[in-house]
Design a protein around this motif. Structure first.
Motif, PDB file in Angstrom:
ATOM      1  N   ILE A  51       0.894  -1.015   0.134  1.00 52.94           N
ATOM      2  CA  ILE A  51      -0.020  -0.070   0.095  1.00 52.94           C
ATOM      3  C   ILE A  51       0.831   1.404   0.027  1.00 52.94           C
ATOM      4  N   PRO A  52       0.943   2.081  -1.082  1.00 51.95           N
ATOM      5  CA  PRO A  52       1.850   3.163  -1.301  1.00 51.95           C
ATOM      6  C   PRO A  52       1.063   4.528  -0.525  1.00 51.95           C
ATOM      7  N   VAL A  53       1.781   5.113   0.391  1.00 52.19           N
ATOM      8  CA  VAL A  53       0.951   6.150   0.891  1.00 52.19           C
ATOM      9  C   VAL A  53       2.097   7.481   0.829  1.00 52.19           C
ATOM     10  N   VAL A  54       1.462   8.568   0.201  1.00 51.73           N
ATOM     11  CA  VAL A  54       2.528   9.695  -0.158  1.00 51.73           C
ATOM     12  C   VAL A  54       2.096  10.651   0.756  1.00 51.73           C
ATOM     13  N   ILE A  55       3.096  11.295   1.572  1.00 48.84           N
ATOM     14  CA  ILE A  55       2.756  12.330   2.573  1.00 48.84           C
ATOM     15  C   ILE A  55       4.161  13.171   2.335  1.00 48.84           C
ATOM     16  N   CYS A  56       3.934  14.395   2.433  1.00 44.57           N
ATOM     17  CA  CYS A  56       4.946  15.541   2.237  1.00 44.57           C
ATOM     18  C   CYS A  56       5.638  15.791   3.479  1.00 44.57           C
ATOM     19  N   ALA A  64       4.564  17.331  11.795  1.00 43.85           N
ATOM     20  CA  ALA A  64       3.081  16.758  11.062  1.00 43.85           C
ATOM     21  C   ALA A  64       3.076  15.568  10.244  1.00 43.85           C
ATOM     22  N   ALA A  65       4.389  15.330   9.491  1.00 41.97           N
ATOM     23  CA  ALA A  65       4.275  14.167   8.735  1.00 41.97           C
ATOM     24  C   ALA A  65       4.615  13.181   9.768  1.00 41.97           C
ATOM     25  N   VAL A  66       5.709  13.322  10.748  1.00 44.68           N
ATOM     26  CA  VAL A  66       6.123  12.272  11.510  1.00 44.68           C
ATOM     27  C   VAL A  66       4.669  11.729  12.435  1.00 44.68           C
ATOM     28  N   ALA A  67       3.787  12.629  12.682  1.00 47.76           N
ATOM     29  CA  ALA A  67       2.721  12.131  13.631  1.00 47.76           C
ATOM     30  C   ALA A  67       1.528  11.511  12.466  1.00 47.76           C
ATOM     31  N   ALA A  68       1.532  11.779  11.627  1.00 47.84           N
ATOM     32  CA  ALA A  68       0.688  11.204  10.587  1.00 47.84           C
ATOM     33  C   ALA A  68       1.008   9.837  10.120  1.00 47.84           C
ATOM     34  N   HIS A 149       3.324   1.707  -9.037  1.00 45.14           N
ATOM     35  CA  HIS A 149       1.894   1.214  -8.183  1.00 45.14           C
ATOM     36  C   HIS A 149       0.852   1.916  -9.251  1.00 45.14           C
ATOM     37  N   GLU A 150       0.051   0.784  -9.308  1.00 38.74           N
ATOM     38  CA  GLU A 150      -1.382   1.204  -9.956  1.00 38.74           C
ATOM     39  C   GLU A 150      -2.451   2.177  -9.156  1.00 38.74           C
ATOM     40  N   LYS A 151      -2.197   2.015  -7.690  1.00 39.43           N
ATOM     41  CA  LYS A 151      -3.164   2.633  -6.952  1.00 39.43           C
ATOM     42  C   LYS A 151      -2.347   3.222  -5.772  1.00 39.43           C
ATOM     43  N   VAL A 152      -2.606   4.449  -5.329  1.00 38.66           N
ATOM     44  CA  VAL A 152      -1.788   5.173  -4.421  1.00 38.66           C
ATOM     45  C   VAL A 152      -2.741   5.901  -3.551  1.00 38.66           C
ATOM     46  N   ILE A 153      -2.365   6.091  -2.458  1.00 39.37           N
ATOM     47  CA  ILE A 153      -3.075   6.951  -1.267  1.00 39.37           C
ATOM     48  C   ILE A 153      -2.311   8.294  -1.096  1.00 39.37           C
ATOM     49  N   TYR A 154      -2.807   9.589  -1.264  1.00 38.07           N
ATOM     50  CA  TYR A 154      -1.939  10.693  -1.049  1.00 38.07           C
ATOM     51  C   TYR A 154      -2.796  11.427   0.091  1.00 38.07           C
ATOM     52  N   LEU A 155      -2.066  11.895   1.277  1.00 37.84           N
ATOM     53  CA  LEU A 155      -2.638  12.388   2.452  1.00 37.84           C
ATOM     54  C   LEU A 155      -1.874  13.678   2.598  1.00 37.84           C
ATOM     55  N   ASP A 156      -2.722  14.707   3.060  1.00 41.32           N
ATOM     56  CA  ASP A 156      -1.837  15.968   3.448  1.00 41.32           C
ATOM     57  C   ASP A 156      -1.262  15.664   4.794  1.00 41.32           C
ATOM     58  N   ASP A 157      -0.511  16.238   5.334  1.00 45.06           N
ATOM     59  CA  ASP A 157       0.488  16.019   6.444  1.00 45.06           C
ATOM     60  C   ASP A 157      -0.458  16.372   7.768  1.00 45.06           C
ATOM     61  N   LYS A 319      -3.199  24.801  13.270  1.00 45.66           N
ATOM     62  CA  LYS A 319      -2.719  23.479  13.469  1.00 45.66           C
ATOM     63  C   LYS A 319      -2.280  22.772  14.735  1.00 45.66           C
ATOM     64  N   PRO A 320      -2.405  21.474  15.120  1.00 45.43           N
ATOM     65  CA  PRO A 320      -2.348  20.840  16.328  1.00 45.43           C
ATOM     66  C   PRO A 320      -1.019  21.101  16.862  1.00 45.43           C
ATOM     67  N   TRP A 321       0.188  21.381  16.079  1.00 48.36           N
ATOM     68  CA  TRP A 321       1.392  21.524  16.583  1.00 48.36           C
ATOM     69  C   TRP A 321       1.603  23.013  17.074  1.00 48.36           C
ATOM     70  N   ASP A 322       0.708  23.856  16.764  1.00 46.53           N
ATOM     71  CA  ASP A 322       0.802  25.389  17.036  1.00 46.53           C
ATOM     72  C   ASP A 322      -0.285  25.687  18.028  1.00 46.53           C
ATOM     73  N   TYR A 323      -0.368  26.994  18.519  1.00 43.78           N
ATOM     74  CA  TYR A 323      -1.111  27.657  19.610  1.00 43.78           C
ATOM     75  C   TYR A 323      -1.953  28.816  18.936  1.00 43.78           C
ATOM     76  N   PRO A 324      -3.218  28.874  19.138  1.00 41.33           N
ATOM     77  CA  PRO A 324      -4.150  28.016  19.478  1.00 41.33           C
ATOM     78  C   PRO A 324      -4.579  26.964  18.733  1.00 41.33           C
ATOM     79  N   SER A 325      -5.320  25.847  19.053  1.00 41.80           N
ATOM     80  CA  SER A 325      -5.885  25.021  18.416  1.00 41.80           C
ATOM     81  C   SER A 325      -6.589  24.048  19.063  1.00 41.80           C
ATOM     82  N   VAL A 326      -7.455  23.096  18.284  1.00 46.21           N
ATOM     83  CA  VAL A 326      -8.420  22.203  19.106  1.00 46.21           C
ATOM     84  C   VAL A 326      -8.189  20.910  18.825  1.00 46.21           C
ATOM     85  N   HIS A 327      -8.556  20.048  19.875  1.00 51.23           N
ATOM     86  CA  HIS A 327      -8.297  18.701  19.730  1.00 51.23           C
ATOM     87  C   HIS A 327      -6.832  18.232  19.553  1.00 51.23           C
ATOM     88  N   THR A 328      -5.896  18.857  20.466  1.00 51.22           N
ATOM     89  CA  THR A 328      -4.629  18.544  20.215  1.00 51.22           C
ATOM     90  C   THR A 328      -4.117  17.220  20.911  1.00 51.22           C
TER      91      THR A 328
END
Length: 350
Positions: A51-56, A64-68, A149-157, A319-328
């Motif tokens: 399963i290929p997963v692309v993250i920047c 962010a990428a590390v947490a994802a 790969h024929e099928k790829v998942i891309y996710l924002d960080d 963003k959850p690594w910054d302040y303020p943010s919610v559901h961190t």
């Protein structure tokens, strides 16, 4: 003399037979997989699909990428191969972070993105300059970065995954569709959140309908938009339909005609995708893209709803690594501190 002649004839015969045997073996060589040798090969049925997963991994937000990645790896038994895309200057940092943390067990490839492919295709926009960062456009170039790969998942960080990524990968794409997205109108539970923070969920919020080129598309401004922060893509269809070229065409037209901008709802990466994929995409299960967590530091979902979600997305400014943010707390569960100490969380007491 006769005996010597006889011996020479026998030696010549043996030499001819030896040469023939060598030639026979070369022509009729048994394939490696069929020889009686110890070879670690699996049949197609036994091989676990990759399963290929692309993250920047972008400078300034690499955590962010590390947490994802951490959240995906911790919630699946699937054979995931992470394609971590970065600029030349950031690649050593992300590689060191992974190799010196518990993520050292993951399968990954680091891919360098050359921002020169964007030259002349991005209209400068001062209102949200972060949206103009080169890695924001990696999703446009998936077939150029991911070859086999024929099928790829891309996710924002700025996501975390709480479900098994195999389930997202198993999303069915209709024939002729190059990608699947999550509609902005697909989950009634999010409608109140969208209204409370004044978000747009239609094409009117992303495209400038005062421009003739936009009106000529024939797309109703009330058409529901989609969010390209989570993509399941079919690479064969993507290449066949020349999706990248189509996206570049609209990027260039925006440079020339100012058809969309970051002052509208979706910035500069969503808008060309809305145009190119209009009416030609499949749908992702809504629970696999619960978004808008970063749109307001005050608007919150119920904890029960978030626990049931498969994927959470902090799209927006907060963003959850910054302040303020919610559901961190939900994000921080998966964060792994930077061994180099360069990336630090911003918290009220920090």
């Amino acid at each position: 003399m006769a005996l010597l002649k006889k011996i020479n004839q026998i030696l010549l015969l043996l030499l001819v037979l030896t040469v023939c045997a060598i030639l026979y073996n070369k022509v009729h060589q048994v394939p490696l997989a069929l020889r009686n040798e110890t070879v670690d090969l699996e049949s197609p049925e036994e091989m676990e699909e990759e399963i290929p997963v692309v993250i920047c991994a972008a400078a300034g937000r690499m955590g962010a990428a590390v947490a994802a990645i951490s959240s995906i790896y911790s919630n699946t038994e699937a054979n995931v191969l992470f394609y971590i895309v970065g600029l030349k200057t950031t690649i050593p940092h992300i590689r060191k972070w992974i190799e010196n943390s518990k993520l050292k067990e993951i399968k990954f490839k680091v891919v360098e993105f050359n921002p020169m492919v964007l030259k002349g295709k991005i209209r400068q926009d001062a209102s949200r300059p972060e949206l103009l960062q080169p890695l924001n456009f990696v999703r446009f170039y998936l077939p150029l970065l991911i070859q086999k790969h024929e099928k790829v998942i891309y996710l924002d960080d700025d996501v975390i995954v709480q479900g098994d990524i195999q389930e997202l990968y198993d999303t069915k794409l209709a024939p002729g569709h190059a990608a699947a997205f999550s509609d902005d109108c697909d989950l009634p539970s999010t409608h109140e959140m969208v209204r409370s923070v004044g978000m747009q969920n239609t094409y009117m919020g992303f495209l400038d309908y005062r421009k003739q080129a936009i009106r000529d598309l024939g797309i109703s401004p009330s058409t529901c938009s989609f969010n390209p922060g989570v993509i399941v893509a079919n690479m064969t269809e993507w290449k066949h339909q020349r999706i990248t070229k189509q996206l570049e065409k609209w990027m260039q037209r925006n440079v020339d005609e100012n058809l969309y901008s970051s002052t509208l709802g979706g910035g500069v990466a969503t808008s060309p995708m809305l145009i190119v994929f209009h009416g030609k995409y499949s749908s992702i299960n809504p629970m696999w893209h619960i978004r808008h967590l970063g749109w307001s530091p005050d608007a919150r979902y119920s904890e029960q709803f978030l626990q049931e979600a498969k994927l959470l997305h902090w799209n927006g400014r907060y963003k959850p690594w910054d302040y303020p943010s919610v559901h961190t707390d939900l994000w921080e569960n998966w964060f792994i501190p930077d061994p180099s100490g360069k990336f630090k969380l911003t918290r009220p007491d920090s």
